[in-house]
Design a protein around this motif. Structure first.
Motif, short mmCIF file in Angstrom:
data_model
loop_
_atom_site.label_atom_id
_atom_site.label_comp_id
_atom_site.label_asym_id
_atom_site.label_seq_id
_atom_site.Cartn_x
_atom_site.Cartn_y
_atom_site.Cartn_z
N ASN A 167 25.26 67.37 63.84
CA ASN A 167 26.30 68.31 64.05
C ASN A 167 26.67 68.28 65.73
OD1 ASN A 167 26.96 69.16 61.46
ND2 ASN A 167 25.69 70.88 61.69
N SER A 168 25.71 68.50 66.53
CA SER A 168 25.69 68.20 67.93
C SER A 168 26.02 66.97 68.63
CB SER A 168 24.65 69.01 68.54
OG SER A 168 23.25 68.30 68.25
N ARG A 169 25.11 65.94 68.08
CA ARG A 169 25.22 64.62 68.60
C ARG A 169 25.25 63.69 67.37
NH1 ARG A 169 21.02 65.09 73.93
NH2 ARG A 169 22.23 66.67 74.86
N PRO A 170 26.34 63.57 66.83
CA PRO A 170 26.12 62.59 65.44
C PRO A 170 26.07 61.10 65.69
CG PRO A 170 28.56 63.32 66.24
CD PRO A 170 27.73 63.92 67.04
N ILE A 171 26.67 60.51 66.73
CA ILE A 171 26.57 59.10 66.90
C ILE A 171 25.07 58.87 67.48
CG2 ILE A 171 27.41 57.20 68.37
CD1 ILE A 171 30.02 58.39 68.24
N LEU A 172 24.62 59.40 68.59
CA LEU A 172 23.15 59.24 68.81
C LEU A 172 22.22 59.38 67.88
CD1 LEU A 172 21.37 58.71 71.41
CD2 LEU A 172 21.19 61.13 71.65
N THR A 173 22.29 60.57 67.12
CA THR A 173 21.21 60.78 66.20
C THR A 173 21.52 59.55 64.79
OG1 THR A 173 21.61 63.23 66.27
CG2 THR A 173 20.74 62.51 64.15
N LYS A 174 22.47 59.37 64.40
CA LYS A 174 22.76 58.18 63.60
C LYS A 174 22.24 56.78 63.99
CE LYS A 174 26.86 60.66 61.43
NZ LYS A 174 28.20 60.57 61.20
N SER A 175 22.32 56.43 65.18
CA SER A 175 21.89 55.25 65.99
C SER A 175 20.61 55.16 66.13
CB SER A 175 22.52 55.19 67.40
OG SER A 175 24.06 55.21 67.45
N ILE A 176 19.78 56.24 66.43
CA ILE A 176 18.36 56.35 66.30
C ILE A 176 17.82 56.28 65.00
CG2 ILE A 176 16.46 57.98 66.83
CD1 ILE A 176 17.92 59.06 69.21
N THR A 177 18.56 56.86 64.17
CA THR A 177 17.94 56.85 62.68
C THR A 177 18.02 55.58 62.28
OG1 THR A 177 18.66 59.13 62.35
CG2 THR A 177 18.17 57.79 60.45
N CYS A 178 19.19 54.72 62.31
CA CYS A 178 19.16 53.39 62.19
C CYS A 178 18.33 52.37 62.74
CB CYS A 178 20.85 52.75 62.36
SG CYS A 178 21.20 51.20 61.74
N CYS A 179 18.13 52.74 64.14
CA CYS A 179 17.14 52.02 64.61
C CYS A 179 15.48 51.86 64.10
CB CYS A 179 17.07 52.38 66.18
SG CYS A 179 15.88 51.89 67.21
N LEU A 180 15.24 53.13 63.57
CA LEU A 180 13.89 53.19 63.13
C LEU A 180 13.75 52.78 61.99
CD1 LEU A 180 13.30 57.24 63.98
CD2 LEU A 180 12.29 55.06 65.11
N ILE A 181 14.95 52.75 61.07
CA ILE A 181 14.75 52.15 59.84
C ILE A 181 14.81 50.68 59.75
CG2 ILE A 181 16.24 52.08 57.52
CD1 ILE A 181 17.11 54.84 57.89
N LEU A 182 15.58 50.09 60.73
CA LEU A 182 15.58 48.44 60.70
C LEU A 182 14.29 48.31 61.40
CD1 LEU A 182 18.59 48.71 60.11
CD2 LEU A 182 18.92 47.11 61.62
N GLY A 201 17.30 47.03 68.47
CA GLY A 201 18.43 46.91 69.19
C GLY A 201 19.97 46.94 68.25
N TYR A 202 19.65 46.03 67.61
CA TYR A 202 20.90 45.87 66.49
C TYR A 202 21.33 47.00 65.62
CZ TYR A 202 23.31 44.11 62.36
OH TYR A 202 24.19 43.96 61.33
N GLY A 203 20.26 47.62 65.15
CA GLY A 203 20.44 49.07 64.44
C GLY A 203 21.11 50.07 65.30
N ALA A 204 20.46 50.08 66.69
CA ALA A 204 20.95 51.31 67.56
C ALA A 204 22.39 50.94 68.02
CB ALA A 204 19.72 51.51 68.81
N LEU A 205 22.51 49.84 68.29
CA LEU A 205 23.76 49.54 69.25
C LEU A 205 25.01 49.14 68.32
CD1 LEU A 205 22.46 47.27 72.16
CD2 LEU A 205 22.96 49.72 72.07
N ILE A 206 24.53 48.49 67.19
CA ILE A 206 25.82 47.90 66.29
C ILE A 206 25.93 49.02 65.04
CG2 ILE A 206 26.69 46.12 64.88
CD1 ILE A 206 26.59 45.60 67.93
#
Length: 256
Positions: A88-103, A131-136
């Motif tokens: 809720n507070s930082r949606p883009i950053l949270t989703k980017s870090i989550t995707c980075c860890l999963i990839l 980097g691809y997960g976090a940035l793209i």
């Protein structure tokens, strides 16, 4: 005669008064039960009772688990509550870090399955995936799911299939093209080699995606709230990215 009735009347009155004041069996049973209960309660240590009360007052989830009603403080306790608050507070950053860890985990699994760990672990390849997960992928999923939610707000079956079709014809091919191009460029391939790689790998990847993603997307669009859809999609993408990193690790196409 009057003396007889007076004498017998007094005896009768005394007998009725005695019966009235005589406790019944039920009265004695209730009284004994209350006494036994109070004795058992009095044997409990005072410290245990005090700790129980302190636990109830200090931990709202303790009361919520028995009452069946979730309070706002109980929902914020734990990793899940913290993650939802960060969404809720930082949606883009949270989703980017989550995707980075999963990839990152997906590439590690891909190298393990392929047997690369027995030879030498390719850390650079894992960093490229991270980097691809976090940035793209992370930011693009955030905007893509929000766009679909605003454009097609309904969640019926027809609307869900429309969202799936848009994902398979627009988002999927675009993201896969970016992935193959960036990965090939990071490995030092020329523009002609990148085009040749896309011709070789993009179409089979899109076709295989049609056998995997529609079911995942149906579950995501139909049953998951929009702010959690990137998380669920990234969870499904773990298996997909194991396959994707395998495809990207193949040798470049010869243009000679």
């Amino acid at each position: 005669m009057c003396a007889f009735f007076l004498r017998n009347g007094c005896k009768t009155h005394h007998s009725l008064h005695h019966l009235w004041r005589r406790p019944s069996i039920e009265h004695w049973n209730i009284k004994n039960h209350m006494v036994q209960h109070s004795k058992v309660y009095s044997r409990l240590p005072h410290s245990s009772y005090r700790k129980t009360k302190e636990l109830e007052l200090s931990n709202p989830s303790f009361l919520a688990s028995f009452s069946g009603v979730s309070s706002s403080s109980a929902s914020k306790v734990g990793l899940v509550g913290w993650y939802l608050q960060m969404l809720n507070s930082r949606p883009i950053l949270t989703k980017s870090i989550t995707c980075c860890l999963i990839l990152t985990a997906a590439d590690f699994s891909s190298q393990t399955i392929a047997g690369s760990l027995m030879e030498q672990y390719d850390l650079t390849r894992t960093l490229r995936m991270a980097g691809y997960g976090a940035l793209i992928v992370g930011p693009s999923l955030h905007f893509w799911f929000n766009f679909l939610s605003r454009s097609l707000p309904k969640r019926d079956v027809i609307t869900t299939f429309k969202k799936i079709a848009l994902g398979q014809t627009i988002y999927g091919p675009a993201v896969n093209s970016i992935f193959f191009s960036m990965n090939a460029a990071a490995q030092g391939e020329s523009s002609s080699e990148i085009v040749a790689r896309l011709k070789r790998d993009l179409v089979p990847t899109v076709v295989n995606g049609l056998m995997y993603w529609p079911i995942c997307d149906f579950i995501t669009f139909k049953f998951v709230p929009v702010h959690l859809q990137p998380l669920v999609s990234n969870t499904f993408s773990y298996v997909w990215n194991v396959y994707l990193t395998y495809m990207a690790s193949q040798q470049k196409v010869s243009t000679v």
